[in-house]
Design an enzyme around this catalytic site. Structure first.
Site, PDB file in Angstrom:
ATOM      1  N   SER A  73       0.867  -1.288   0.027  1.00 52.56           N
ATOM      2  CA  SER A  73      -0.120   0.083  -0.038  1.00 52.56           C
ATOM      3  C   SER A  73       0.801   1.317   0.045  1.00 52.56           C
ATOM      4  O   SER A  73       0.263   2.397  -0.201  1.00 52.56           O
ATOM      5  CB  SER A  73      -0.845   0.036   1.156  1.00 52.56           C
ATOM      6  N   LYS A 106       0.690   3.405  -2.695  1.00 52.87           N
ATOM      7  CA  LYS A 106      -0.520   4.355  -3.268  1.00 52.87           C
ATOM      8  C   LYS A 106      -0.059   5.731  -3.034  1.00 52.87           C
ATOM      9  O   LYS A 106      -0.533   6.692  -3.733  1.00 52.87           O
ATOM     10  CB  LYS A 106      -1.844   4.103  -2.037  1.00 52.87           C
ATOM     11  N   TYR A 136      -2.780  -2.083 -10.482  1.00 50.52           N
ATOM     12  CA  TYR A 136      -2.509  -1.942  -9.260  1.00 50.52           C
ATOM     13  C   TYR A 136      -2.116  -2.927  -8.260  1.00 50.52           C
ATOM     14  O   TYR A 136      -1.224  -2.766  -7.419  1.00 50.52           O
ATOM     15  CB  TYR A 136      -4.110  -1.700  -8.385  1.00 50.52           C
ATOM     16  N   TYR A 172      -4.693   4.166   7.707  1.00 48.81           N
ATOM     17  CA  TYR A 172      -6.032   3.714   7.514  1.00 48.81           C
ATOM     18  C   TYR A 172      -6.756   4.203   8.747  1.00 48.81           C
ATOM     19  O   TYR A 172      -6.432   5.477   9.124  1.00 48.81           O
ATOM     20  CB  TYR A 172      -6.019   2.115   7.706  1.00 48.81           C
ATOM     21  N   VAL A 206       1.126  -3.713   3.948  1.00 52.39           N
ATOM     22  CA  VAL A 206       0.828  -5.050   4.479  1.00 52.39           C
ATOM     23  C   VAL A 206       2.387  -6.246   4.653  1.00 52.39           C
ATOM     24  O   VAL A 206       2.372  -6.920   5.291  1.00 52.39           O
ATOM     25  CB  VAL A 206      -0.160  -5.936   4.076  1.00 52.39           C
TER      26      VAL A 206
HETATM   27  N1  GLN Z   1      -1.975  -5.345  -2.203  1.00 52.41           N
HETATM   28  C1  GLN Z   1      -2.562  -5.032  -0.930  1.00 52.41           C
HETATM   29  C2  GLN Z   1      -4.031  -5.085  -1.139  1.00 52.41           C
HETATM   30  O1  GLN Z   1      -4.597  -4.492  -2.119  1.00 52.41           O
HETATM   31  C3  GLN Z   1      -2.208  -3.777  -0.206  1.00 52.41           C
HETATM   32  C4  GLN Z   1      -2.667  -3.500   1.032  1.00 52.41           C
HETATM   33  C5  GLN Z   1      -1.857  -2.922   2.177  1.00 52.41           C
HETATM   34  O2  GLN Z   1      -0.656  -2.981   1.858  1.00 52.41           O
HETATM   35  N2  GLN Z   1      -2.810  -2.595   3.244  1.00 52.41           N
HETATM   36  O3  GLN Z   1      -4.737  -5.601  -0.394  1.00 52.41           O
END
Ligand code: GLN
Length: 348
Positions: A84, A87, A210, A262, A280
């Protein structure tokens, strides 16, 4: 929930001014790494099958200064997938491409208060993604990458994130394959966006771009360089390349501050006081505008999906390096100023 007890005994330095000299920063980075090396809290992510196989003991920490100073400790050069954290950099590229207003119209800037992969958050807002740091908004942001085909869009993402890192980043094929085979929920988000008329193009292809962007392989050192580029008005402090404008950095960091961790973003700002983004696979990068960036990598996560040990180490750095944006001390009385001195600012 964050447990600030882990770093509350570290004296709080104020955020005004500059970083202490290179030697002192290096000492503090080493100290923070050593201090949390024995921490075992949290659990490794397992919803992407291959992530469950990672060595949970890995722990890297890196700080890059806007002046180009480098500090790496522990497993700072160990590769892992950016997840993530991509992003925030894709969001910066989208604003660079389309401008503040257009992107803001398409993807909002407020926290959802819900999990990063929430479908409910999107439904509650009539399909308008509330922010680009959760999956729905991130998928809508990836769709804004220029390119006539998904292949071209992916190339633009890879090139753009490589410029932030100052080296060519490549795909971790194993992580990509594992997530591509298990990303039904993200595909559902893509199709839901489409059903609300909020996504141009083929949702499966956009979600594929993505998924690739999340599988880019980085190190804590790379993340710190990427973050330091946003701290340095958009110029990579290692390569000297201008990647985005200073306005793009400001916009991106504002959104990251509101939602980068988050539903725990408020806790994080309250305790640590820096825009930061987590992924994650265990990475977190925190950006201190005008000073530099700190990045941690440690795979065990809390319930919101944020690396436990990286949070602690960055909490420590934030205090001892004086990074917390909200920490100040009364200014010294200015001798050149005419007129009466305000109460509390008498000359000592
Ligand atoms: N690729 C992961 C997902 O889309 C990224 C989520 C994350 O790092 N929180 O679920």
């Amino acid at each position: 929930m964050l447990d600030p007890v882990a770093w509350l005994d570290v004296p709080q330095e104020v955020s005004t001014g500059t970083l202490p000299g290179w030697e002192r920063v290096d000492e503090i980075v080493r100290e923070a790494h050593a201090r949390y090396a024995g921490e075992r809290g949290g659990r490794v992510a397992d919803y992407i099958p291959v992530l469950a196989e990672v060595d949970p003991e890995l722990f890297g920490l890196a700080v890059i200064e806007v002046g180009g100073g480098v500090h790496d400790a522990g497993d700072a050069l160990h590769p892992f997938s950016i997840q993530s954290i991509s992003k925030m950099f894709v969001y910066a590229l989208a604003i660079q491409e389309h401008g503040h207003e257009r992107v803001r119209d398409i993807v909002g800037v407020n926290n959802t208060g819900l999990a990063f992969n929430s479908v409910v958050a999107l439904e509650l807002n009539e399909g308008h993604p509330r922010n680009p740091m959760v999956n729905a908004g991130a998928i809508a942001t990836t769709a804004l990458m220029p390119g006539a085909t998904a292949v071209e869009q992916w190339e633009r993402v890879r090139e753009g994130l490589s410029a932030f890192a100052g080296r060519p980043l490549s795909l971790d094929g194993e992580v990509y394959a594992s997530e591509a085979a298990s990303n039904d929920r993200n595909r559902a988000l893509g199709w839901l966006l489409k059903s609300y008329g909020r996504l141009a193009g083929d949702p499966d292809q956009i979600v594929d771009v993505y998924t690739r962007q999340c599988a880019l392989s980085v190190t804590a050192h790379d993340l710190a360089v990427m973050g330091a580029t946003l701290a340095d008005g958009g110029v990579n402090p290692i390569t000297g390349e201008r990647v985005v404008t200073a306005d793009v950095c400001r916009d991106t960091l504002a959104v990251v501050a509101a939602s980068g961790l988050y539903e725990n973003s408020g806790d994080w700002l309250f305790e640590i006081g820096l825009p930061a983004k987590s992924g994650v696979a265990g990475g977190i990068v925190a950006v201190s505008p005008g000073k530099g960036a700190a990045a941690g990598f440690s795979p065990r996560l809390d319930d919101a999906g944020n690396s436990v040990r990286s949070q602690m180490a960055i909490g420590h750095l934030s205090r001892s390096l004086g990074l917390n944006l909200f920490a100040s001390a009364p200014a010294q009385a200015d001798d050149s100023r005419s007129g009466p001195r305000p109460a509390g600012k008498e000359r000592s």
